[in-house]
Design a protein around this motif. Structure first.
Motif, PDB file in Angstrom:
ATOM      1  N   PHE A  16       0.842  -1.185   0.000  1.00 23.23           N
ATOM      2  CA  PHE A  16       0.000   0.000   0.000  1.00 23.23           C
ATOM      3  C   PHE A  16       0.887   1.248   0.000  1.00 23.23           C
ATOM      4  CE2 PHE A  16      -2.937  -3.148   1.194  1.00 23.23           C
ATOM      5  CZ  PHE A  16      -4.219  -2.648   1.043  1.00 23.23           C
ATOM      6  N   PHE A  19      -0.452   6.114   3.558  1.00 24.98           N
ATOM      7  CA  PHE A  19      -1.793   6.641   3.717  1.00 24.98           C
ATOM      8  C   PHE A  19      -1.814   7.689   4.816  1.00 24.98           C
ATOM      9  CE2 PHE A  19      -2.678   2.776   1.446  1.00 24.98           C
ATOM     10  CZ  PHE A  19      -3.648   3.187   0.557  1.00 24.98           C
ATOM     11  N   ALA A  21      -4.764   8.643   6.459  1.00 24.00           N
ATOM     12  CA  ALA A  21      -6.030   8.597   7.190  1.00 24.00           C
ATOM     13  C   ALA A  21      -5.851   9.210   8.567  1.00 24.00           C
ATOM     14  CB  ALA A  21      -6.504   7.147   7.315  1.00 24.00           C
ATOM     15  N   MET A 172      -7.050   0.436   5.415  1.00 25.85           N
ATOM     16  CA  MET A 172      -6.577   1.814   5.305  1.00 25.85           C
ATOM     17  C   MET A 172      -6.118   2.347   6.657  1.00 25.85           C
ATOM     18  SD  MET A 172      -6.890   2.169   2.130  1.00 25.85           S
ATOM     19  CE  MET A 172      -7.605   0.973   1.008  1.00 25.85           C
ATOM     20  N   ALA A 176      -2.200   3.394   7.745  1.00 27.82           N
ATOM     21  CA  ALA A 176      -1.892   4.704   8.321  1.00 27.82           C
ATOM     22  C   ALA A 176      -1.381   4.574   9.753  1.00 27.82           C
ATOM     23  CB  ALA A 176      -3.125   5.586   8.290  1.00 27.82           C
ATOM     24  N   LEU A 430     -10.905   8.187   6.902  1.00 28.96           N
ATOM     25  CA  LEU A 430     -10.314   8.028   5.578  1.00 28.96           C
ATOM     26  C   LEU A 430     -10.526   9.285   4.742  1.00 28.96           C
ATOM     27  CD1 LEU A 430     -10.523   5.059   6.615  1.00 28.96           C
ATOM     28  CD2 LEU A 430     -10.928   4.390   4.242  1.00 28.96           C
ATOM     29  N   SER A 433      -9.226   9.826  -1.400  1.00 27.07           N
ATOM     30  CA  SER A 433      -8.504   8.846  -2.214  1.00 27.07           C
ATOM     31  C   SER A 433      -8.529   7.469  -1.558  1.00 27.07           C
ATOM     32  CB  SER A 433      -7.056   9.301  -2.440  1.00 27.07           C
ATOM     33  OG  SER A 433      -6.359   9.399  -1.215  1.00 27.07           O
ATOM     34  N   GLU A 434      -8.469   7.436  -0.246  1.00 20.21           N
ATOM     35  CA  GLU A 434      -8.543   6.161   0.469  1.00 20.21           C
ATOM     36  C   GLU A 434      -9.925   5.543   0.340  1.00 20.21           C
ATOM     37  OE1 GLU A 434      -5.196   7.399   3.814  1.00 20.21           O
ATOM     38  OE2 GLU A 434      -7.311   7.794   4.168  1.00 20.21           O
TER      39      GLU A 434
END
Length: 454
Positions: A16, A19, A21, A172, A176, A430, A433-434
């Motif tokens: 991934f 992220f 988030a 997600m 993060a 989130l 985009s997540e």
């Protein structure tokens, strides 16, 4: 207790991207799945005089069954619980009510801690009745099939799907760095569920009576030998054994971590302060009590984001609906209210959101004393962060043959599960985009936040 998931506990976060988030503080989502297909038409009832009379006429055969109940009909207009919407202007004078069996949820609704999302269900793209009839827009796969629509609700794919949107939201959060220990990120108290299956998040299963002792590795002597439990545990963990086979190694890793997770949870439960809140001792009540206990241990377990799955059944009401739905409503409302009260007790009511989901709604028309499989349905969202006392989405009128009726009052959803999930996911932390990555079908809808939260 068991652990599972697409990738076991080999969390491959490297696949991934980084992220962002928002994982500050603590937040939990709790999916309450109603197996069988809950009749939304018998859950949120038209209440203004004109709409009620029209509704009662269409459902006259079912209303006759309610009238035969001991104590009289709970669908009589003077026994319904009016919903005094703060957004009543969105419905052009139409009014709505809940049946008396939902009184505990109605109280939360009046307090502003519960909202209703109307006519929500699986969609590939927004659809009209003409497009449905002409097959000029893509439909969700295998409509009106129990097993498939349960899976489509949870995973956007029919039975056999690999990943659910609850698991993807957990993915997600893990990517993060939400939790110091990933073990308790996705928790089911209702068996293995595709809803919680993520690409990097493995779900953990806990029984409705809490974490049980694994026979043979507890502290008590096993068949009279105080040394055997330790030997048995060492055998299960394959201690001092070099394992070359990758499948065997993965299996042993899952067993090893299951033992550790079970032990940690059992010890934590044993030392936890009991709730003052009384939970109903129904299956759903016990499941939600276990969820509340795990949330109370969030600091001990090292988690800031969690997704839970609980469920109850019996909603396939093809017959005898007047006798079954009231009891189901009572059980649902009492359990969800007790759960909310427990989160209040531990100061987490603003950090926990519970929501209902089901195979599908049901038809407005009746088949004497029951209803048939439908599509769109109405669902509850409960929590201190919810902008409650409101009905969200488009609520079709109590008639057949309108622009959202595929036949017999079977509603084409006006809010997709993707939109429902995205709104919950945005509250979970989130970013856009997540959400698009977690919910690939979301890009087909212009409104990605339906306004559940303030």
């Amino acid at each position: 207790m068991s652990l599972g998931g697409a990738a076991g506990f080999a969390f491959d976060l490297a696949r991934f991207n980084a992220f962002a988030a928002d994982t500050s503080g603590y937040k939990a989502l709790v999916c309450v799945f109603l197996f069988g297909g809950m009749d939304g038409h018998d859950t949120i009832i038209p209440f203004d005089t004109g709409s009620y009379n029209q509704y009662a006429n269409i459902r006259s055969a079912l209303f006759d069954r309610y009238a035969d109940m001991e104590g009289g009909s709970t669908r009589a207009r003077d026994r319904l619980l009016p919903m005094n919407l703060t957004n009543a202007g969105d419905f052009s004078g139409r009014q709505f009510a809940m049946p008396p069996e939902l009184a505990p949820l109605h109280e939360l609704f009046d307090r502003g801690d519960c909202a209703v999302v109307s006519n929500v269900g699986p969609l590939v793209v927004p659809m009209t009745r003409t497009e449905f009839q002409n097959r000029s827009a893509p439909r969700p796969p295998r409509l009106f099939s129990h097993n498939d629509q349960q899976s489509v609700w949870m995973a956007s794919q029919p039975e056999g799907a690999q990943f659910g949107w609850g698991g993807r939201l957990a993915d997600m959060a893990l990517a993060a760095n939400a939790n110091s220990d990933a073990t308790f990120t996705a928790v089911s108290v209702s068996g293995n569920s595709v809803f919680l299956s993520g690409e990097i998040a493995g779900q953990i299963e806990v029984g409705s009576n809490g974490p049980a002792e694994i026979v043979g590795i507890g502290d008590d002597a096993f068949y009279g030998s105080s040394s055997l439990p330790g030997l048995f545990e060492a055998q299960l963990r394959a201690e001092n054994e070099t394992i070359a086979n990758l499948i065997k190694r993965d299996y042993v890793n899952v067993v090893d971590q299951s033992i550790d997770a079970n032990r940690l949870l059992r010890e934590s439960f044993a030392s936890a302060t009991p709730f003052a809140t009384a939970f109903p001792q129904s299956r759903l009540g016990r499941q939600l009590q276990i969820v509340a206990q795990i949330i109370a241990l969030r600091n001990v377990l090292g988690v800031s984001r969690q997704v839970f799955f609980v469920s109850t059944g019996g909603y396939d009401t093809h017959s005898n609906q007047a006798n079954s739905i009231p009891n189901l409503h009572t059980g649902l409302a009492e359990a969800m209210r007790a759960f909310y009260d427990a989160t209040e007790e531990i100061g987490a009511q603003n950090d926990v959101t519970s929501f209902t989901a089901s195979d599908f709604g049901r038809t407005l028309t009746v088949n004497r004393d029951g209803t048939d499989h439908g599509w769109g349905g109405h669902h509850f969202v409960v929590g201190g962060a919810v902008q409650g006392n409101r009905m969200l989405g488009r609520f079709p009128g109590p008639s057949v043959g309108h622009d959202l009726d595929t036949g017999n009052g079977r509603l084409i959803p006006t809010t997709s599960v993707d939109q429902y999930a995205a709104t919950l996911g945005a509250w979970f932390g989130l970013n856009s985009s997540e959400l698009q990555m977690a919910l690939p079908g979301l890009s087909n809808f212009s409104d990605t936040n339906i306004g559940i939260f303030s």
